[in-house]
Design a protein around this motif. Structure first.
Motif, PDB file in Angstrom:
ATOM      1  N   ASP A   7       0.869  -1.167   0.000  1.00 55.17           N
ATOM      2  CA  ASP A   7       0.000   0.000   0.000  1.00 55.17           C
ATOM      3  C   ASP A   7       0.914   1.227   0.000  1.00 55.17           C
ATOM      4  OD1 ASP A   7      -1.537   2.270   1.258  1.00 55.17           O
ATOM      5  OD2 ASP A   7      -3.132   0.769   1.218  1.00 55.17           O
ATOM      6  N   SER A   8       0.613   2.198  -0.844  1.00 55.12           N
ATOM      7  CA  SER A   8       1.505   3.356  -1.006  1.00 55.12           C
ATOM      8  C   SER A   8       1.666   4.156   0.286  1.00 55.12           C
ATOM      9  CB  SER A   8       0.958   4.280  -2.104  1.00 55.12           C
ATOM     10  OG  SER A   8       0.864   3.607  -3.337  1.00 55.12           O
TER      11      SER A   8
ATOM     12  N   PHE B  26       4.836   3.195   2.121  1.00 52.98           N
ATOM     13  CA  PHE B  26       6.022   3.066   1.277  1.00 52.98           C
ATOM     14  C   PHE B  26       7.312   3.256   2.085  1.00 52.98           C
ATOM     15  CE2 PHE B  26       5.082   3.653  -3.504  1.00 52.98           C
ATOM     16  CZ  PHE B  26       5.733   2.467  -3.803  1.00 52.98           C
TER      17      PHE B  26
ATOM     18  N   THR C 141       7.303  -2.179  -5.263  1.00 51.86           N
ATOM     19  CA  THR C 141       6.385  -1.247  -5.918  1.00 51.86           C
ATOM     20  C   THR C 141       5.100  -1.201  -5.095  1.00 51.86           C
ATOM     21  OG1 THR C 141       5.479  -0.537  -8.053  1.00 51.86           O
ATOM     22  CG2 THR C 141       5.263  -2.880  -7.513  1.00 51.86           C
ATOM     23  N   SER C 142       4.070  -0.540  -5.624  1.00 52.85           N
ATOM     24  CA  SER C 142       2.814  -0.427  -4.872  1.00 52.85           C
ATOM     25  C   SER C 142       1.631  -0.825  -5.737  1.00 52.85           C
ATOM     26  CB  SER C 142       2.618   1.003  -4.361  1.00 52.85           C
ATOM     27  OG  SER C 142       2.181   1.860  -5.407  1.00 52.85           O
TER      28      SER C 142
ATOM     29  N   SER D  91      -0.984   0.931  -6.238  1.00 48.03           N
ATOM     30  CA  SER D  91      -1.373   2.098  -7.031  1.00 48.03           C
ATOM     31  C   SER D  91      -0.523   2.236  -8.283  1.00 48.03           C
ATOM     32  CB  SER D  91      -1.259   3.364  -6.175  1.00 48.03           C
ATOM     33  OG  SER D  91      -1.668   4.500  -6.895  1.00 48.03           O
ATOM     34  N   ILE D  92       0.787   1.990  -8.161  1.00 44.71           N
ATOM     35  CA  ILE D  92       1.669   2.085  -9.326  1.00 44.71           C
ATOM     36  C   ILE D  92       1.348   0.975 -10.324  1.00 44.71           C
ATOM     37  CG2 ILE D  92       4.065   1.910 -10.098  1.00 44.71           C
ATOM     38  CD1 ILE D  92       4.876   3.340  -7.523  1.00 44.71           C
TER      39      ILE D  92
ATOM     40  N   GLY E 243       0.372   6.529  -5.979  1.00 44.63           N
ATOM     41  CA  GLY E 243       1.578   5.778  -5.659  1.00 44.63           C
ATOM     42  C   GLY E 243       2.839   6.466  -6.148  1.00 44.63           C
TER      43      GLY E 243
ATOM     44  N   ALA F 123       5.791   7.937  -3.707  1.00 51.39           N
ATOM     45  CA  ALA F 123       7.160   7.441  -3.881  1.00 51.39           C
ATOM     46  C   ALA F 123       8.130   8.595  -4.148  1.00 51.39           C
ATOM     47  CB  ALA F 123       7.206   6.432  -5.019  1.00 51.39           C
TER      48      ALA F 123
ATOM     49  N   ALA G  40      10.794   2.219  -6.729  1.00 50.09           N
ATOM     50  CA  ALA G  40       9.406   1.777  -6.870  1.00 50.09           C
ATOM     51  C   ALA G  40       9.005   1.516  -8.311  1.00 50.09           C
ATOM     52  CB  ALA G  40       8.469   2.808  -6.256  1.00 50.09           C
TER      53      ALA G  40
END
Length: 393
Positions: free
Chosen positions: A240-241, A244, A258-259, A261-262, A373, A377, A386
């Motif tokens: 979850d962003s 991060f 990574t997330s 959202s990304i 995201g 980041a 990320a």
């Protein structure tokens, strides 16, 4: 919870003048009395959605729309709402009263459908009352009767053979091999829905399982213990962003991060643009306007990511005091010219077409567009880490 997410369904919009039988068509296709029907014109006053399975097409969403010839000032607004449905439509069904025949209202609609490259079927309904001559179209055409059910099965078969353009970007499965371990970091906090995972987490988990990856789901507090209990390093950690920074601190540098959202920025077709757009953050000044948009509508709570956390992080990062506008659901401005930057959620509740329409609006206004995201980041100093797993694409 187990049904196909609405944003992943093929969107079928049903259009036509009042009293042509659009609602009756939904009832005929579903075999249920889902939509209210009446001989009084204008029974459907707002777009109405019905989810179903239509084989072999798969999961679909039918949207019944107001009549294209609705009357008065209120009627004009209803017609606008009907046309707005085109922005999310994969297949358009134009329903014509067979006894009345083709008119300028349908011709104007067809023109817009062609302009947007939408797959289309023209349906002449009420064939039991007689047919006027049917014009020649570049699209499939069929005569049906929702009253007698004439040709309804043929219509279903026709729809099942259509191949509308859908999202072709992978979600996560191209980033690992079968039996690779992928860790999902999913905080259970005040913003987490009771008793379930949020939709992006559900979809990523399912994609991993479908492609024979090994998914391990944990919370940030248990991440270090999770890693220490593994015999081999995970192929990827997806977080979850909002956490991060915490996850980045715990995770060894050699493990890709990574997330959710990304991943959705890439899935919806905007990863490169979101990475480029976030650089505008470095030049934000006092009183410049930032739009923060979400695709869903939910109850805003204390510590909300979109309305509280991201604005506070932006003020701290930029040392400026910009102005913020917040939108949710279908509430997305037509005029974006006043904004310096648009920051959007992952868009899990939006179809790819809806997201692309929003992206096109920003491109037309030359406005920078990025993603929750990506912006988080960037502000936490880990944007390179990320996104580097995507660099070889």
């Amino acid at each position: 919870m187990q049904s196909t997410p609405n944003a992943e369904r093929i969107q079928i919009g049903i259009f036509g003048k009042t009293n042509t039988g659009k609602s009756s068509l939904i009832n005929a296709l579903t075999g249920q009395n889902l939509a209210i029907t009446s001989s009084i014109a204008g029974t459907t006053t707002d777009p109405v959605k019905k989810a179903m399975e239509l084989f072999p097409l798969g999961p679909i969403m039918l949207t019944d729309t107001p009549g294209l010839d609705d009357m008065g000032e209120l009627g004009k607004e209803r017609i606008k709402r009907a046309y707005d449905v085109l922005t999310t439509t994969d297949i358009a069904l134009i329903v014509v009263d067979a006894a009345q025949g083709w008119s300028s209202a349908e011709a104007e609609l067809l023109k817009k459908i062609k302009q947007q490259g939408i797959t289309c079927v023209v349906i002449f309904n009420k064939s039991d009352k007689g047919n006027r001559s049917i014009p020649a179209f570049d699209f499939p055409t069929i005569s049906v009767s929702c009253k007698t059910m004439e040709n309804i099965e043929e219509l279903k078969n026709l729809l099942g053979k259509l191949k509308p353009k859908k999202n072709i970007n992978p979600l996560v499965h191209d980033l690992f091999n079968p039996k690779d371990i992928i860790i999902l970091v999913t905080p259970i906090d005040l913003s987490a829905p009771k008793g379930r995972l949020i939709l992006p987490q559900q979809q990523v988990l399912r994609d991993i399982l479908d492609y024979k990856g090994i998914a391990i789901v944990t919370q940030p507090e248990e991440l270090a213990d999770t890693l220490s209990n593994l015999k081999s390093s995970p192929r990827l950690v997806i977080t979850d962003s909002q956490v991060f920074e915490e996850v980045n601190t715990i995770l060894p540098p050699k493990i890709p991060l990574t997330s959710f959202s990304i991943l959705f920025a890439r899935y919806k077709g905007n990863l490169d643009g979101a990475i480029a757009g976030v650089n505008v953050l470095d030049s934000i000044q006092d009183n410049e306007e930032i739009l923060i948009g979400e695709g869903c509508t939910h109850h805003r709570q204390c510590g909300d990511i979109g309305t509280e956390k991201i604005p506070n992080w932006i003020k701290k990062y930029t040392k400026a005091n910009p102005k913020f506008t917040f939108t949710a659901g279908n509430d997305f401005p037509e005029d974006l010219s006043k904004y310096k930057l648009i920051i959007h959620c992952g868009g899990c509740m939006l179809t790819e077409k809806e997201m692309q329409n929003r992206l096109n609006k920003t491109k037309n206004c030359d406005i920078a567009f990025t993603n929750y995201g990506i912006v988080i980041a960037k502000m936490k100093g880990i944007l390179k880490r990320a996104t580097e797993i995507f660099l070889n694409e």
